[in-house]
Design an enzyme around this catalytic site. Sequence first.
Site, mmCIF file in Angstrom:
data_model
loop_
_atom_site.group_PDB
_atom_site.id
_atom_site.type_symbol
_atom_site.label_atom_id
_atom_site.label_comp_id
_atom_site.label_asym_id
_atom_site.label_seq_id
_atom_site.Cartn_x
_atom_site.Cartn_y
_atom_site.Cartn_z
ATOM 1 N N TRP A 176 0.794 -1.221 0.000
ATOM 2 C CA TRP A 176 0.000 0.000 0.000
ATOM 3 C C TRP A 176 0.827 1.272 0.000
ATOM 4 O O TRP A 176 0.289 2.361 -0.221
ATOM 5 C CB TRP A 176 -0.910 0.020 1.235
ATOM 6 C CG TRP A 176 -0.230 -0.411 2.499
ATOM 7 C CD1 TRP A 176 -0.301 -1.648 3.079
ATOM 8 C CD2 TRP A 176 0.628 0.363 3.341
ATOM 9 N NE1 TRP A 176 0.458 -1.693 4.232
ATOM 10 C CE2 TRP A 176 1.038 -0.467 4.420
ATOM 11 C CE3 TRP A 176 1.094 1.680 3.307
ATOM 12 C CZ2 TRP A 176 1.891 -0.018 5.438
ATOM 13 C CZ3 TRP A 176 1.942 2.131 4.311
ATOM 14 C CH2 TRP A 176 2.337 1.281 5.361
ATOM 15 N N LYS A 230 -2.926 -8.275 -7.500
ATOM 16 C CA LYS A 230 -3.652 -8.162 -6.239
ATOM 17 C C LYS A 230 -3.015 -7.057 -5.407
ATOM 18 O O LYS A 230 -1.923 -7.199 -4.864
ATOM 19 C CB LYS A 230 -3.644 -9.457 -5.436
ATOM 20 C CG LYS A 230 -4.707 -9.420 -4.308
ATOM 21 C CD LYS A 230 -4.335 -10.255 -3.104
ATOM 22 C CE LYS A 230 -3.429 -9.572 -2.140
ATOM 23 N NZ LYS A 230 -4.042 -8.428 -1.391
ATOM 24 N N CYS A 243 10.389 0.870 2.177
ATOM 25 C CA CYS A 243 11.314 -0.218 2.473
ATOM 26 C C CYS A 243 12.761 0.254 2.440
ATOM 27 O O CYS A 243 13.621 -0.321 3.101
ATOM 28 C CB CYS A 243 11.094 -1.379 1.508
ATOM 29 S SG CYS A 243 11.120 -0.916 -0.238
ATOM 30 N N GLU A 293 10.595 -8.720 -3.330
ATOM 31 C CA GLU A 293 11.217 -7.455 -2.907
ATOM 32 C C GLU A 293 10.680 -7.192 -1.515
ATOM 33 O O GLU A 293 9.512 -6.870 -1.339
ATOM 34 C CB GLU A 293 10.875 -6.321 -3.880
ATOM 35 C CG GLU A 293 11.756 -5.090 -3.705
ATOM 36 C CD GLU A 293 11.283 -4.175 -2.582
ATOM 37 O OE1 GLU A 293 11.900 -4.248 -1.485
ATOM 38 O OE2 GLU A 293 10.324 -3.431 -2.771
ATOM 39 N N GLU A 330 12.464 -3.575 11.132
ATOM 40 C CA GLU A 330 11.879 -2.571 10.248
ATOM 41 C C GLU A 330 10.636 -1.996 10.917
ATOM 42 O O GLU A 330 9.704 -2.721 11.267
ATOM 43 C CB GLU A 330 11.506 -3.198 8.903
ATOM 44 C CG GLU A 330 10.979 -2.174 7.916
ATOM 45 C CD GLU A 330 10.688 -2.783 6.549
ATOM 46 O OE1 GLU A 330 10.952 -2.104 5.534
ATOM 47 O OE2 GLU A 330 10.196 -3.923 6.503
ATOM 48 N N TYR A 345 4.096 -21.411 -0.643
ATOM 49 C CA TYR A 345 3.017 -21.637 -1.605
ATOM 50 C C TYR A 345 3.564 -22.242 -2.894
ATOM 51 O O TYR A 345 2.948 -23.148 -3.479
ATOM 52 C CB TYR A 345 2.307 -20.326 -1.942
ATOM 53 C CG TYR A 345 1.626 -19.637 -0.783
ATOM 54 C CD1 TYR A 345 1.179 -20.346 0.331
ATOM 55 C CD2 TYR A 345 1.423 -18.253 -0.809
ATOM 56 C CE1 TYR A 345 0.559 -19.698 1.388
ATOM 57 C CE2 TYR A 345 0.800 -17.600 0.238
ATOM 58 C CZ TYR A 345 0.370 -18.314 1.334
ATOM 59 O OH TYR A 345 -0.245 -17.674 2.368
ATOM 60 N N SER A 373 6.476 -7.534 3.175
ATOM 61 C CA SER A 373 7.308 -7.896 4.316
ATOM 62 C C SER A 373 8.034 -9.220 4.086
ATOM 63 O O SER A 373 7.590 -10.072 3.311
ATOM 64 C CB SER A 373 6.446 -8.010 5.572
ATOM 65 O OG SER A 373 5.625 -9.160 5.522
#
Length: 496
Positions: A166, A190, A301, A266, A400, A254, A244
Amino acid sequence: MPALAHDDLLRRAKDLELPTRHHIDGMDEPGAGPAFAVVSPRDGQVLAEIADARPAEVDLAVAAARRAFDSGPWPRLAPADRGRILLRIAELLEEQRKKLALTISLEMGKPITDAHDIELRAAINTFRWYGQLADKLTDESPHTAPDALALITREPAGVVGAVVPWNFPLTLASWKVAPALAAGCTVVLKPSENSPLSALLLGRLGTEAGLPPGVLNVVTGDGPVAGRALGLHPDVDVLAFTGSTAVGRHFLHYAADSNLKRIWLELGGKSPNIILPDAPDLEKAAATAAWGIFFNQGEMCTAPSRLLVHSSVAERVTEAIVARARALRVGDPLDPATEMGALVGESHLDRVLDHIATGRQEGARLRTGGSRTLTDTGGCFLEPTVFEQVTPGMRLAREEIFGPVLSVLTFDDLDEAVRLANATEYGLAAGLWTSDLSTAHKVSRALKAGTVWVNCYEEGDLTVPFGGMKQSGNGRDKSVHAIEKYTELKTTWIQL
């Protein structure tokens, strides 16, 4: 941004029509699942109730992308024709720039000026750059014996799942969607459930620009359901993720549990910014350090969240940063004069405040900030925060935070600075301020980071790759190297 009064932007926000449906196979799709609320962090008000993807909607989007790849025209178009459609997307983004900037500011709290001048500029430039690159990619024909011809071709990898966060909703989506489309892939995007509105608008603009049905699909929903379904889907060939490190690990699982799709990550960062006494301009170094950690509310980031400053100039540099933090204008993201907006949501604000509380408990000295502010607005606002006397073992120096919180650490020699800089599980970016050319080269090579900025921070353009080392991920966004993520190498050997 073209001058607009705060009142005018408030009026436009009230009249703004926002998308509420998935964009699948070239159409808006309501979906069969429930809706979820998108809440604006500027005032806590609900912006829209939008479709919440269940696995069935993800299946629908992936099926559309698979048809478009296997039997549609997109992978078979001449690269120049694909490029022209990407250039048209860039044009439409420019035409809709004000609306998109307003949408981003509302959904994730970014100041409207930054949304218009920085975020939209990056997205527009990304589609333009890859549109221009599309027909300039080349294959290889290595020298062989005279009785054979060898060809090495790059072919589109297939259906790409792109899961983006976001903090830069259109920039980071563009960094993945544009090169994937340029390579001839089809995409299921997504976005984060915190910032889905601008991504849905991008899907519509792609269809308006001439993308065939199914080439760019956008599904909205949360990570544990929609993101997981995309990561596990057997018809997704490549998945590109920004977010993250913890969630990145899920996507690797997955892939192992499904079709071993390639996963490009990333991830997070805890970037060091090293200021040496011979920095060419200490005032500029301090100003840039302050800008870097407070820009986008620190929700980056690459944010230079660890300031490593030589002890001989530490107080001078820290005082300059503290002065800038105290003068920074925190306010309504829709006010063009605002310099720092709202954090993305209540849960994230609580997380950042927990880091601040822990920093104080562990013995770091709070120089300024540290508290929630503008509470009467209903928004998620935090004071720009600076800690000093931070030690390497503190959470402030290790984890972070993803907020406007700077940790100041000091060092006495260059070797110590490099050790401190590399003493993290992350390796995304770093900064270095020095007037010595030899030092610049030696330290840049010694730093374990995907990008090192010397006498600047957050500079660059689309010609250079972006990505990290260690637990900051793999693969690269931006530049021609991003194409590598979305193509397969094929060798053809012809006996003559």
